[in-house]
Design a protein around this motif. Sequence first.
Motif, short mmCIF file in Angstrom:
data_model
loop_
_atom_site.label_atom_id
_atom_site.label_comp_id
_atom_site.label_asym_id
_atom_site.label_seq_id
_atom_site.Cartn_x
_atom_site.Cartn_y
_atom_site.Cartn_z
N MET A 281 0.99 -1.07 0.06
CA MET A 281 -0.06 -0.09 0.00
C MET A 281 0.65 1.37 -0.07
SD MET A 281 -3.10 0.77 2.39
CE MET A 281 -2.15 1.29 3.99
N PHE A 282 0.52 2.22 -0.93
CA PHE A 282 1.50 3.50 -0.81
C PHE A 282 0.50 4.78 -0.46
CE2 PHE A 282 3.57 0.56 -3.21
CZ PHE A 282 3.26 0.32 -4.35
N ILE A 283 1.11 5.50 0.53
CA ILE A 283 0.55 6.71 0.91
C ILE A 283 1.45 7.71 0.46
CG2 ILE A 283 -0.39 7.77 2.94
CD1 ILE A 283 -0.75 5.42 4.29
N PHE A 284 0.65 8.85 -0.28
CA PHE A 284 1.50 10.10 -0.72
C PHE A 284 0.96 11.29 0.23
CE2 PHE A 284 3.97 8.35 -4.19
CZ PHE A 284 3.16 7.37 -4.58
N GLY A 285 1.87 11.95 0.56
CA GLY A 285 1.82 13.07 1.62
C GLY A 285 1.85 14.32 0.77
N PRO A 286 1.12 15.43 0.98
CA PRO A 286 1.26 16.60 0.45
C PRO A 286 2.66 17.27 0.29
CG PRO A 286 0.44 17.04 2.57
CD PRO A 286 0.48 15.68 2.66
N GLN A 287 2.86 18.13 -0.60
CA GLN A 287 4.26 18.86 -0.88
C GLN A 287 4.29 19.97 0.35
OE1 GLN A 287 5.52 18.70 -4.88
NE2 GLN A 287 6.09 20.78 -4.66
N GLN A 288 5.39 19.94 1.09
CA GLN A 288 5.55 20.95 1.92
C GLN A 288 6.75 21.70 1.78
OE1 GLN A 288 5.10 19.35 5.77
NE2 GLN A 288 4.30 17.68 4.87
N GLN A 289 6.88 23.19 1.90
CA GLN A 289 8.26 23.83 2.18
C GLN A 289 8.83 23.85 3.47
OE1 GLN A 289 7.78 26.73 -0.52
NE2 GLN A 289 10.09 26.75 -0.70
N MET A 290 9.96 23.24 3.51
CA MET A 290 10.64 23.37 4.91
C MET A 290 11.70 24.38 4.97
SD MET A 290 8.72 21.04 6.30
CE MET A 290 9.49 20.13 7.70
N ASN A 291 12.19 24.66 6.08
CA ASN A 291 13.55 25.49 6.32
C ASN A 291 14.36 24.60 6.77
OD1 ASN A 291 12.50 27.92 5.36
ND2 ASN A 291 11.38 28.33 7.09
N LEU A 292 15.68 24.78 6.40
CA LEU A 292 16.88 24.23 7.07
C LEU A 292 17.37 24.88 7.96
CD1 LEU A 292 19.08 23.45 3.74
CD2 LEU A 292 17.27 22.12 4.68
N GLU A 293 17.71 24.08 9.22
CA GLU A 293 18.31 24.40 10.24
C GLU A 293 19.57 24.68 10.43
OE1 GLU A 293 16.01 22.45 13.47
OE2 GLU A 293 14.25 22.90 12.50
N GLY A 294 20.35 23.93 9.54
CA GLY A 294 21.58 24.16 9.52
C GLY A 294 22.24 23.46 8.11
N TYR A 295 23.48 23.33 8.12
CA TYR A 295 24.17 22.94 6.87
C TYR A 295 23.72 21.49 6.63
CZ TYR A 295 28.07 21.15 3.97
OH TYR A 295 28.75 20.62 3.06
N VAL A 296 23.43 21.34 5.23
CA VAL A 296 23.02 20.00 4.80
C VAL A 296 24.25 19.49 3.81
CG1 VAL A 296 21.63 18.74 3.58
CG2 VAL A 296 20.67 20.46 5.19
N GLY A 297 24.29 20.69 2.89
CA GLY A 297 25.45 20.33 1.64
C GLY A 297 24.88 20.02 0.25
N PHE A 298 23.28 20.17 0.19
CA PHE A 298 23.16 20.06 -1.25
C PHE A 298 23.33 20.99 -2.10
CE2 PHE A 298 19.11 22.12 -1.04
CZ PHE A 298 18.63 22.06 0.22
N ALA A 299 23.75 22.26 -1.40
CA ALA A 299 24.14 23.49 -2.44
C ALA A 299 25.24 23.22 -3.15
CB ALA A 299 24.56 24.71 -1.31
N ASN A 300 26.02 22.15 -3.07
CA ASN A 300 26.95 21.90 -3.81
C ASN A 300 26.85 20.80 -5.19
OD1 ASN A 300 29.74 21.71 -3.92
ND2 ASN A 300 30.04 19.48 -3.42
N LEU A 301 25.23 20.59 -5.28
CA LEU A 301 24.92 20.08 -6.58
C LEU A 301 25.12 20.56 -7.65
CD1 LEU A 301 21.23 18.63 -5.67
CD2 LEU A 301 23.16 17.44 -6.77
N PRO A 302 25.06 21.78 -7.71
CA PRO A 302 25.62 22.47 -9.04
C PRO A 302 27.13 22.17 -9.39
CG PRO A 302 24.46 24.06 -7.85
CD PRO A 302 24.67 22.83 -6.80
N ASN A 303 27.99 21.89 -8.13
CA ASN A 303 29.51 21.68 -8.45
C ASN A 303 29.41 20.11 -9.21
OD1 ASN A 303 30.04 24.18 -7.82
ND2 ASN A 303 30.51 23.36 -5.75
#
Lengths: 407, 429
Positions: free
Chosen positions: A1-23
Motif C-alpha cells: 500500500m502506498f500513501i503520498f503526503g502533500p508537498q511542503q516547504q521546509m526551512n533548513l536549520e543548518g548545513y546540509v550540503g546539497f548546495a554543492n549539487l551544481p558543482n
Amino acid sequence: MFIFGPQQQMNLEGYVGFANLPNQVYRKSVKRGFEFTLMVVGESGLGKSTLINSLFLTDLYSPEYPGPSHRIKKTVQVEQSKVLIKEGGVQLLLTIVDTPGFGDEVDNSNCWQPVIDYIDSKFEDYLNAESRVNRRQMPDNRVQCCLYFIAPSGHGLKPLDIEFMKRLHEKVNIIPLIAKADTMTPEECQQFKKQIMKEIQEHKIRIYEFPETDDEEEMKMIRKIKDRLPLAVVGSNTIIEVNGKRVRGRQYPWGVAEVENAEHCDFNILRNMLIRTHMQDLKDVTNNVHYENYRSRKLAAVTYNGVDNNKNKGQLTKKKKMEQEMEQVFEMKVREKLQKLRDSEAELQRRHEQMKKNLEAQHKEIEEKRRQHEEEMASWEAQQRILEQQKLDASRTLEKNKKKKIF
Amino acid sequence: MASTEIARQAGEGARTVPLAGHVGFDSMPDQLVNKSVNQGFCFNVLCVGETGLGKSTLMDTLFNTKFEGEPTQHNQPGVTLKSNTYELQESNVRLKLTIVNTVGFGDQINKEDSYKSIVEFIDAQFEAYLQEELKIKRTLHSYHDTRIHACLYFIAPTGHSLKSLDLVTMKKLDSKVNIIPIIAKSDAISKSELAKFKIKITSELVSNGVQIYQFPTDDESVAEINSTMNSHLPFAVVGSTEEVKIGNKMVKARQYPWGTVQVENENHCDFVKLREMLIRVNMEDLREQTHTRHYELYRRCKLEEMGFKDTDPDSKPFSLQETYEAKRNEFMGELQKKEEEMRQMFVQRVKEKEAELKEAEKELHEKFDRLKKLHQDEKKKLEEKKKSLDDELNMFKQKKTAAELLQNQAQQAGVLFSSSCAFLTSVIS
C-alpha cells in the motif's frame, strides 16, 4: 500500500550540503564533454565559412577542407564536418552542417528540401535510438541551430529566404544573419534590419527567441539584443594590426572593418549569444520543442488511430459509462422485482389478516348463537320444569279431587 | 587532459583543431549549471528498515529539518510505503526532496512478503516514468521524477550479522535501486565490535552476491575520497535532533550518563561520512545511476516482456511502427479482455441475483400455501362448530316440539279431563 503526503516547504536549520549539487553537475558535465551541431545556410559567396572560422577562431574551413562555396555541386548537398575543440578544460564536439549549392541554381524551387530531409533524418535517428530496447549512448546529431545568411541587398528578404524560413522555423532554431555587413552603412543597415523584421513578422516566421529570465540585468541585455535583430555580421580570416592591436578584420583602402568591433558589426553579439550564453538553451529548445514536435507528429502518423493516451482515455471513459449504465439498469430491475415481491407479500399478509378477521367474526357469531341458544334452552327448560311442576301439582289435585268425587 | 565521453564517441570521425584565441564555449558547464539551478533539483530517498531503527530521526538529522511524523507502532498488518515531498533551499539551490518510509517493515510474524511492497513501489515509479516517456505528447523536462535515487538500508545494531530478512530484501532490491546500507543506532555498539560487525556484514553481502552502491572512482577530482569512503561501508550512524552543549557550542548529540555521543564527531560515528557521500559529493551520481542503469534495466525488461526487441538496423523504422502498433493492439486486447471479464462478471451477478429472487418468490409461494392451508383448517373447524351448533339447535327444536306436542296433548287431556270433571261435577250436583 502506498500513501503520498502533500508537498511542503521546509526551512533548513543548518548545513546540509546539497548546495554543492551544481558543482557536482559541473564536474560531471565536464567529464562527459559537450556537443553542438550548427547548420549554416545561404547562397554562395556570403562569407559563411569565413564567419564560422571567425566564430570558432580556427581554420575549420581551410584549403584542405574547403568551405561549401568552393565545393562545386550539381545539386544542393548537405554535408557535415566534425571537429573536436578544447578550451579551459572543456571539450566540445562541434558539427558544422553546410549546404553547398543552396540558392545557386537558376531554379531554386525545393532547394530547401534536402535541408528539411537532413534535419528530419537526424530527428529520426535520435527517435530510433531512443526507442530501442537496449539503449546505450545516444549520440545526438540533431541540428541545434541554423544560421541563415541573408544577402545584404538593403531592400528586404528574397522570396527564397521567406520560403526557407517558413518551412524550417518549426524544425530548427533559426538565427537569421545579415552577411557581409560591411557593405552597408549603419543607417542602411538599420533600415534593412527593420524591413527584414517586418517581413518576418508578416509571414509569421518564428525565429529563435531568447528565453525570459527573472534577472533584470539579463533581461535588459536581451532586450538590447532583440532590438538589433537580425544580427549583421562580418567575418575574416586575416589578422590585421590596428592601433597596435592585432585584430581580425577586412582591410579596405579607406580603413579596416573590424570583426570584433561592436560599432562595426554585431559579430560579438552573435558570438556571445551563440557560444557563451545561449548554446545550452539552443540545445534545450531543440530537444524539448522541435524534437518533441517531430516525435509526436511521427508517432501520431504511424499509429493513425492512435495509441494516443487521450483516445485511450476516451475508450476507457466510454467503457466506464457502459458499465455504469448496465449497473443502473440491473439495479433498477432488481429493485422492481423486489418491490413486486414485497407488494405480493404485503397483499398476502393483508388477505390473510382479512380472512382471519372474517373467521373470527364467524366464530363470534356462532358463539353468540350458541349463547343465545343456551339461554333459550335454559329458559325453556326452566319453563318446562315449571310446567312439569304445575302439571304435577295439577295432576295431584286432580287425583285428590278424583278420589273425592268418584267416591 | 583525460578523454571525455564525447571524445570517445567521436572517435575517428572528428579531427582536432587548435584554437587561435578564446572562443568562449568553456562557459558551457556554467550554462548547464544555470539551467539546472533554475529548474531546481529533485532527489528521492527510500528508507528501509525495521520499526524503531531511527529512520525518521536520521532523515531529520541529515537534512537539518524536522520532517513530519509520529513514530509508528509495531502492529502494522503489512508493509506500507509513506512518501512525503519537501521543498528545501540551501543558498540558491532548490531541492525537491522526497522521503519514502517503509512502515511496518519486519513487524509481521511472517515476513516473506515484506520486500514485495517495496519492490512494487520502486517499479511503480519506474513505470510512471516509462509511461511518460512513451506518451505521444510528453513533457519530460518538467516531469516530477519520483524514481528512487537512493535506498538507505537500516541494519539493526545486533553486532553479529545480517538478518535473513535483510539479505533477502537487499538481494531483491540491488538491481532496482542504489542501496546504501547503514548500521543504525550504532551508539549501541562498541568500536571493536563495530569493526568486526562491518567486516561480517560486508563479507555476507559479497558471499550472497548483493550489489550495493559503490561511490564512483572514475572522476579524478573525487576518486580518492570516494574510494576511501567505499572502504568504510556500511556507515555506522547515529541520529539526533536534540542539541547538547559541548564546550561552548551546541551540537547535535545523544546524552547518556556515561558520556555524550556527538553526531557530527567522526570519532563517534560515520554520520559526517554519510552526509558527505550521500549529499555533498555523490547526489548527482546517484541520480545518474538511477536513470542510466536501474531505469534502463527496468525499461529493457518491461519492453522485452511486452515482446519487443531490437531488430537489425534495416528494419529500425519498421520496428518503431511495430512497437506502437503492438502497444495499441495490446491495449485494445486488454480493453476487450476487461470488457469480456466485466460482462462475465455481470452475467454471473445477474444469474446470482435471479436465483436469489426466485428463492424469495418460492418462499413467498410456500408461505402463501401454508397460510391458505391454515385458513382452510380454520374454516373446517368453524364449519364443524357450526354444524354441531346446528345439530344441537335441531335437537333442541325437536325436543321443544316434542315437548310442546306432549304439552298440547296433556293440555288437551287436561282440558278434557277438567271439562269432564266439570261435567261430572255439574251432573252430580
